[in-house]
Write a protein that holds these residues in place. Structure first.
Motif, short mmCIF file in Angstrom:
data_model
loop_
_atom_site.label_atom_id
_atom_site.label_comp_id
_atom_site.label_asym_id
_atom_site.label_seq_id
_atom_site.Cartn_x
_atom_site.Cartn_y
_atom_site.Cartn_z
N ALA A 1 0.89 -1.17 0.00
CA ALA A 1 0.00 0.00 0.00
C ALA A 1 0.92 1.20 0.00
CB ALA A 1 -0.91 0.00 1.22
N SER A 2 1.21 1.73 -1.18
CA SER A 2 2.25 2.74 -1.28
C SER A 2 1.95 3.72 -2.43
CB SER A 2 3.60 2.04 -1.50
OG SER A 2 4.68 2.90 -1.21
N ALA A 3 0.71 4.18 -2.48
CA ALA A 3 0.29 5.08 -3.56
C ALA A 3 0.71 4.49 -4.90
CB ALA A 3 0.87 6.48 -3.37
N MET A 4 0.59 3.18 -5.00
CA MET A 4 1.08 2.49 -6.22
C MET A 4 0.01 2.52 -7.31
SD MET A 4 2.73 -1.27 -6.69
CE MET A 4 4.42 -0.84 -6.27
N THR A 5 0.40 3.10 -8.44
CA THR A 5 -0.51 3.20 -9.57
C THR A 5 -0.72 1.82 -10.20
OG1 THR A 5 0.26 5.43 -9.98
CG2 THR A 5 -0.85 4.32 -11.81
N ILE A 6 -1.96 1.54 -10.54
CA ILE A 6 -2.27 0.29 -11.23
C ILE A 6 -1.81 0.43 -12.67
CG2 ILE A 6 -4.15 -1.24 -11.99
CD1 ILE A 6 -5.77 -0.15 -9.54
N VAL B 1 13.06 12.53 -10.79
CA VAL B 1 11.92 11.64 -10.52
C VAL B 1 12.31 10.64 -9.43
CG1 VAL B 1 11.01 11.74 -12.89
CG2 VAL B 1 12.70 9.99 -12.28
N GLN B 2 11.29 9.96 -8.92
CA GLN B 2 11.57 8.87 -7.98
C GLN B 2 11.70 7.58 -8.78
OE1 GLN B 2 8.59 8.18 -4.99
NE2 GLN B 2 9.84 6.66 -3.95
N ILE B 3 12.70 6.80 -8.41
CA ILE B 3 13.02 5.58 -9.15
C ILE B 3 11.84 4.57 -9.14
CG2 ILE B 3 14.10 4.35 -7.19
CD1 ILE B 3 16.32 3.54 -9.23
N GLU C 1 1.90 -3.14 -16.76
CA GLU C 1 3.20 -3.75 -16.52
C GLU C 1 3.25 -4.41 -15.14
OE1 GLU C 1 5.13 -3.71 -19.05
OE2 GLU C 1 6.76 -4.78 -18.00
N ARG C 2 2.83 -3.68 -14.12
CA ARG C 2 2.85 -4.22 -12.75
C ARG C 2 1.82 -5.33 -12.59
NH1 ARG C 2 3.01 1.78 -10.15
NH2 ARG C 2 5.24 2.17 -10.41
N ALA C 3 0.69 -5.20 -13.29
CA ALA C 3 -0.37 -6.20 -13.15
C ALA C 3 0.04 -7.57 -13.70
CB ALA C 3 -1.65 -5.70 -13.81
N THR D 1 8.93 4.72 -10.59
CA THR D 1 7.57 5.25 -10.53
C THR D 1 7.01 5.57 -11.92
OG1 THR D 1 8.38 7.53 -10.34
CG2 THR D 1 8.01 6.33 -8.29
N THR D 2 5.72 5.84 -11.95
CA THR D 2 5.08 6.23 -13.20
C THR D 2 5.60 7.61 -13.65
OG1 THR D 2 3.24 7.00 -11.85
CG2 THR D 2 2.96 4.89 -12.95
N GLY D 3 6.00 8.43 -12.67
CA GLY D 3 6.60 9.72 -13.00
C GLY D 3 7.89 9.52 -13.78
N ASN E 1 6.05 14.13 -10.78
CA ASN E 1 5.65 13.27 -9.66
C ASN E 1 4.13 13.31 -9.48
OD1 ASN E 1 6.17 11.76 -7.20
ND2 ASN E 1 5.73 13.64 -6.10
N ASP E 2 3.61 12.45 -8.60
CA ASP E 2 2.17 12.38 -8.36
C ASP E 2 1.60 13.73 -7.90
OD1 ASP E 2 3.03 9.79 -8.71
OD2 ASP E 2 1.54 8.96 -7.34
N LEU E 3 0.52 14.13 -8.54
CA LEU E 3 -0.10 15.43 -8.26
C LEU E 3 -0.40 15.68 -6.78
CD1 LEU E 3 -1.67 18.04 -9.29
CD2 LEU E 3 -3.67 16.56 -9.31
N1 GLN Z 1 2.03 6.51 -8.08
C1 GLN Z 1 3.38 6.43 -8.50
C2 GLN Z 1 3.69 5.05 -8.99
O1 GLN Z 1 2.99 4.15 -8.69
C3 GLN Z 1 4.36 6.83 -7.40
C4 GLN Z 1 4.24 6.04 -6.16
C5 GLN Z 1 5.26 6.33 -5.08
O2 GLN Z 1 6.28 6.94 -5.32
N2 GLN Z 1 5.02 5.88 -3.88
O3 GLN Z 1 4.63 4.83 -9.67
#
Ligand code: GLN
Length: 257
Positions: free
Chosen positions: A98-103, A146-148, A106-108, A150-152, A187-189
């Motif tokens: 549970a980490s603001a992870m976008t669906i 960006v954060q490694i 690829e991940r699915a 991520t969707t960003g 990054n995420d809005l």
């Molecule tokens: N929502 C973005 C992603 O899933 C970033 C999530 C995050 O950095 N925790 O890639």
């Protein structure tokens, strides 16, 4: 009559005794089932450490507490890098992410996602005095933090000639922007908005259109079908009983969707 009262009295004592025994058992946390939740915990307002109490807090944390409780579990957070989450889930070190992870598609392929629980999107943050970057198109040839994983990061890599720098956390990406090492952060809005509202707006601002086609989901290992069902049922239940709305309001104000 007296016999009846006697029977009732005996029953009452029995019920009380059982009740007490139940109470005595409750505090021993070791008997409760533990749900190990993986998260990258420097992503406010979704998951971060409270400066004073050092406890993990945020929208996802409250949501997972409510979901775990609904399922009859206790929640335990395991903090790790965002790019380490899916491997940890696959290796069975954690039960859910549970980490603001976008669906994403690829991940699915690797994990099962719960029903979406939050609508999100990407946005751009630049320094306040930057007047050249106004859209995603303006990011061509620019240095982007960006954060490694991520969707960003994915989106930034699609931009022509962009020099994408990947950081372990979003806060490091913002620091780099502040230091002038990059021209923009993608990054995420809601996380960008929170950053600006919490003091970031002193020297940074949000620009450009919002890419708002993302939804967050809770990730569960593919082999753990049972758990995925339980999480979905619990999510549905807390949406029905008003708990979800309460948590949403706590972190984002009244729901508008
Ligand atoms: N929502 C973005 C992603 O899933 C970033 C999530 C995050 O950095 N925790 O890639």
């Amino acid at each position: 009559m007296t016999k009846r009262i006697g029977v009732i009295a005996v029953l009452l004592v029995a019920v009380l005794a059982l009740g007490l025994a139940g109470c005595a058992q409750q505090p021993s946390a070791s008997t409760a089932k533990v749900l190990k939740v993986g998260a990258e915990t420097t992503f406010p307002p979704f998951e971060f450490q409270d400066e004073k109490t050092k406890e993990y807090t945020g929208f996802d944390i409250d949501l997972m507490k409510a979901i775990a409780k609904q399922m009859g579990y206790e929640m335990q957070i395991q903090s790790m890098g965002f790019d380490a989450l899916i491997p940890a889930l696959e290796a069975g070190q954690i039960d859910v992410i549970a980490s603001a992870m976008t669906i994403t598609e690829e991940r699915a392929k690797k994990v099962t996602f719960s029903k979406p629980y939050y609508k999100s999107g990407l946005s751009i943050v630049v320094k306040s005095d930057n007047n050249t970057i106004k859209t995603f198109k303006d990011l061509e040839g620019k240095r982007i933090a960006v954060q490694i994983g991520t969707t960003g990061a994915d989106e930034a890599k699609k931009i022509k000639d962009a020099k994408v720098r990947e950081y372990n956390s979003t806060s490091e990406a913002f620091l780099e922007l502040k230091a002038g090492g990059v021209d923009a952060v993608v990054n995420d809005l809601p996380v960008n908005q929170y950053y600006l509202a919490q003091g970031g707006a002193k020297d940074a601002k949000a620009v450009g259109e919002i890419l708002n086609a993302e939804e967050y989901g809770i990730a569960i290992a593919k082999k753990n079908k049972d758990l995925a069902d339980k999480v979905n049922n619990a999510l549905e239940e807390i949406k029905k009983n008003g708990e979800y709305d309460k948590i949403h309001e706590k972190w984002f104000g009244k729901k508008m969707q």
